[in-house]
Design a protein around this motif. Sequence first.
Motif, mmCIF file in Angstrom:
data_model
loop_
_atom_site.group_PDB
_atom_site.id
_atom_site.type_symbol
_atom_site.label_atom_id
_atom_site.label_comp_id
_atom_site.label_asym_id
_atom_site.label_seq_id
_atom_site.Cartn_x
_atom_site.Cartn_y
_atom_site.Cartn_z
ATOM 1 N N CYS A 76 -8.339 2.738 -0.551
ATOM 2 C CA CYS A 76 -9.134 1.608 -0.093
ATOM 3 C C CYS A 76 -10.595 2.027 -0.103
ATOM 4 C CB CYS A 76 -8.686 1.215 1.319
ATOM 5 S SG CYS A 76 -9.778 0.064 2.172
ATOM 6 N N SER A 77 -11.442 1.199 -0.684
ATOM 7 C CA SER A 77 -12.881 1.452 -0.623
ATOM 8 C C SER A 77 -13.548 0.290 0.083
ATOM 9 C CB SER A 77 -13.449 1.629 -2.032
ATOM 10 O OG SER A 77 -13.226 0.464 -2.807
ATOM 11 N N TYR A 78 -14.595 0.579 0.805
ATOM 12 C CA TYR A 78 -15.296 -0.460 1.538
ATOM 13 C C TYR A 78 -16.798 -0.300 1.343
ATOM 14 C CZ TYR A 78 -15.572 3.346 4.981
ATOM 15 O OH TYR A 78 -15.783 4.548 5.599
ATOM 16 N N LYS A 79 -17.531 -1.293 1.814
ATOM 17 C CA LYS A 79 -18.953 -1.337 1.427
ATOM 18 C C LYS A 79 -19.928 -0.968 2.538
ATOM 19 C CE LYS A 79 -17.824 -4.961 -1.874
ATOM 20 N NZ LYS A 79 -17.815 -6.416 -2.109
ATOM 21 N N THR A 80 -19.651 -1.387 3.760
ATOM 22 C CA THR A 80 -20.613 -1.152 4.825
ATOM 23 C C THR A 80 -20.046 -0.189 5.862
ATOM 24 O OG1 THR A 80 -19.842 -3.036 6.107
ATOM 25 C CG2 THR A 80 -21.565 -3.462 4.502
ATOM 26 N N SER A 81 -20.867 0.242 6.776
ATOM 27 C CA SER A 81 -20.404 1.174 7.801
ATOM 28 C C SER A 81 -19.386 0.489 8.698
ATOM 29 C CB SER A 81 -21.580 1.695 8.617
ATOM 30 O OG SER A 81 -22.222 0.623 9.262
ATOM 31 N N ILE A 82 -18.486 1.281 9.218
ATOM 32 C CA ILE A 82 -17.382 0.737 10.009
ATOM 33 C C ILE A 82 -17.214 1.502 11.311
ATOM 34 C CG2 ILE A 82 -16.108 -0.092 7.983
ATOM 35 C CD1 ILE A 82 -14.342 2.441 8.262
ATOM 36 N N ASN A 83 -16.534 0.895 12.254
ATOM 37 C CA ASN A 83 -16.116 1.586 13.467
ATOM 38 C C ASN A 83 -14.715 2.164 13.290
ATOM 39 O OD1 ASN A 83 -18.438 1.006 15.086
ATOM 40 N ND2 ASN A 83 -17.687 -1.108 15.232
ATOM 41 N N ASN A 84 -13.875 1.401 12.597
ATOM 42 C CA ASN A 84 -12.538 1.893 12.332
ATOM 43 C C ASN A 84 -11.975 1.214 11.094
ATOM 44 O OD1 ASN A 84 -10.821 -0.545 13.079
ATOM 45 N ND2 ASN A 84 -11.897 -0.243 15.017
ATOM 46 N N LEU A 85 -10.896 1.736 10.592
ATOM 47 C CA LEU A 85 -10.216 1.177 9.439
ATOM 48 C C LEU A 85 -8.737 1.116 9.784
ATOM 49 C CD1 LEU A 85 -10.848 1.866 5.725
ATOM 50 C CD2 LEU A 85 -8.513 2.053 6.585
ATOM 51 N N GLN A 86 -8.118 0.009 9.450
ATOM 52 C CA GLN A 86 -6.702 -0.168 9.778
ATOM 53 C C GLN A 86 -5.903 -0.436 8.496
ATOM 54 O OE1 GLN A 86 -6.141 -3.006 13.063
ATOM 55 N NE2 GLN A 86 -8.344 -2.835 13.504
ATOM 56 N N TRP A 87 -4.638 -0.095 8.539
ATOM 57 C CA TRP A 87 -3.713 -0.407 7.450
ATOM 58 C C TRP A 87 -2.609 -1.306 7.989
ATOM 59 C CZ3 TRP A 87 -4.085 0.783 2.286
ATOM 60 C CH2 TRP A 87 -5.080 1.718 1.927
ATOM 61 N N TYR A 88 -2.258 -2.295 7.172
ATOM 62 C CA TYR A 88 -1.208 -3.252 7.514
ATOM 63 C C TYR A 88 -0.231 -3.367 6.354
ATOM 64 C CZ TYR A 88 -3.942 -4.973 11.497
ATOM 65 O OH TYR A 88 -4.626 -5.080 12.690
ATOM 66 N N ARG A 89 0.988 -3.752 6.679
ATOM 67 C CA ARG A 89 2.022 -4.005 5.683
ATOM 68 C C ARG A 89 2.457 -5.449 5.784
ATOM 69 N NH1 ARG A 89 6.528 -1.306 7.689
ATOM 70 N NH2 ARG A 89 7.402 -3.306 8.374
ATOM 71 N N GLN A 90 2.740 -6.052 4.630
ATOM 72 C CA GLN A 90 3.225 -7.423 4.605
ATOM 73 C C GLN A 90 4.435 -7.506 3.690
ATOM 74 O OE1 GLN A 90 0.782 -10.485 2.718
ATOM 75 N NE2 GLN A 90 1.455 -12.012 4.208
ATOM 76 N N ASN A 91 5.546 -7.923 4.261
ATOM 77 C CA ASN A 91 6.718 -8.224 3.449
ATOM 78 C C ASN A 91 6.555 -9.642 2.921
ATOM 79 O OD1 ASN A 91 7.848 -6.117 5.634
ATOM 80 N ND2 ASN A 91 8.897 -5.918 3.678
ATOM 81 N N SER A 92 7.163 -9.902 1.797
ATOM 82 C CA SER A 92 6.931 -11.125 1.044
ATOM 83 C C SER A 92 6.895 -12.389 1.904
ATOM 84 C CB SER A 92 8.019 -11.262 -0.026
ATOM 85 O OG SER A 92 7.789 -12.416 -0.791
ATOM 86 N N GLY A 93 5.750 -13.076 1.884
ATOM 87 C CA GLY A 93 5.626 -14.361 2.551
ATOM 88 C C GLY A 93 5.660 -14.333 4.062
ATOM 89 N N ARG A 153 11.182 4.770 0.798
ATOM 90 C CA ARG A 153 12.501 4.127 0.842
ATOM 91 C C ARG A 153 12.378 2.728 0.260
ATOM 92 N NH1 ARG A 153 12.859 5.391 7.307
ATOM 93 N NH2 ARG A 153 12.949 7.676 7.166
ATOM 94 N N ALA A 154 13.485 2.161 -0.127
ATOM 95 C CA ALA A 154 13.471 0.798 -0.670
ATOM 96 C C ALA A 154 12.850 -0.180 0.333
ATOM 97 C CB ALA A 154 14.884 0.363 -1.045
ATOM 98 N N ALA A 155 13.075 0.088 1.617
ATOM 99 C CA ALA A 155 12.541 -0.794 2.656
ATOM 100 C C ALA A 155 11.016 -0.737 2.766
ATOM 101 C CB ALA A 155 13.156 -0.437 4.009
ATOM 102 N N ASP A 156 10.391 0.237 2.114
ATOM 103 C CA ASP A 156 8.924 0.314 2.104
ATOM 104 C C ASP A 156 8.309 -0.670 1.106
ATOM 105 O OD1 ASP A 156 9.101 3.920 2.444
ATOM 106 O OD2 ASP A 156 8.884 2.396 4.008
ATOM 107 N N THR A 157 9.142 -1.290 0.287
ATOM 108 C CA THR A 157 8.648 -2.276 -0.671
ATOM 109 C C THR A 157 7.938 -3.404 0.075
ATOM 110 O OG1 THR A 157 10.361 -1.818 -2.319
ATOM 111 C CG2 THR A 157 9.333 -4.008 -2.388
ATOM 112 N N ALA A 158 6.658 -3.576 -0.217
ATOM 113 C CA ALA A 158 5.831 -4.544 0.506
ATOM 114 C C ALA A 158 4.429 -4.499 -0.081
ATOM 115 C CB ALA A 158 5.778 -4.189 1.995
#
Lengths: 110, 113
Positions: free
Chosen positions: A23-40, A80-85
């Motif tokens: 992940c690349s970003y443009k401006t200064s940040i306080n924090n960065l988060q990661w999220y996962r989304q399963n289909s729909g 794992r297969a369950a990581d598909t997202a």
Amino acid sequence: SQQGEEDPQALSIQEGENATMNCSYKTSINNLQWYRQNSGRGLVHLILIRSNEREKHSGRLRVTLDTSKKSSSLLITASRAADTASYFCATDARGNKLVFGAGTILRVKS
Amino acid sequence: KAGVTQTPRYLIKTRGQQVTLSCSPISGHRSVSWYQQTPGQGLQFLFEYFSETQRNKGNFPGRFSGRQFSNSRSEMNVSTLELGDSALYLCASSLDSQNEKLFFGSGTQLSVL
């Protein structure tokens, strides 16, 4: 416009392999988060790393942050297969609103 | 604790109509954010409410509006629907205004015909 941009757009691996997305970003940040989304469905919070941290672990997840390069990486070990997202990074812009990147689609084949 | 609840789950409207989407945050959460997700534009921030006040607003036309009630429940409204408004609308709640962990609902899939 989006603050964070993920790379690659899509990733296909075999079960048991490691998956790395960036992940690349443009401006200064306080924090960065990661999220996962399963289909729909809604997004699920995975991990948060603060601007003064360089690396963080949570189970099979490892996140790194390089503020000098304005980039972060998410490593999923022994996938794992369950990581598909879809996986999204999110950065806090002015006013603490979260801005999401375009996402990486991960497919783990069993 | 119940999660974030969005209603309805699916909605079909025609151009020119208006629509209201509802979001019930996790109990105790005071911040509610709305996002629009489309295949072409990804996740776009709409607005955020905290204690009934709009804190942040994204780059969307005035047809998109929202509000938050004293019990933290939130609604968003889209007037004069356009075909391009077809999207998954996601609501997320967080405990406070720092937004260090958002909890998302399953979304409302809006189709504009």
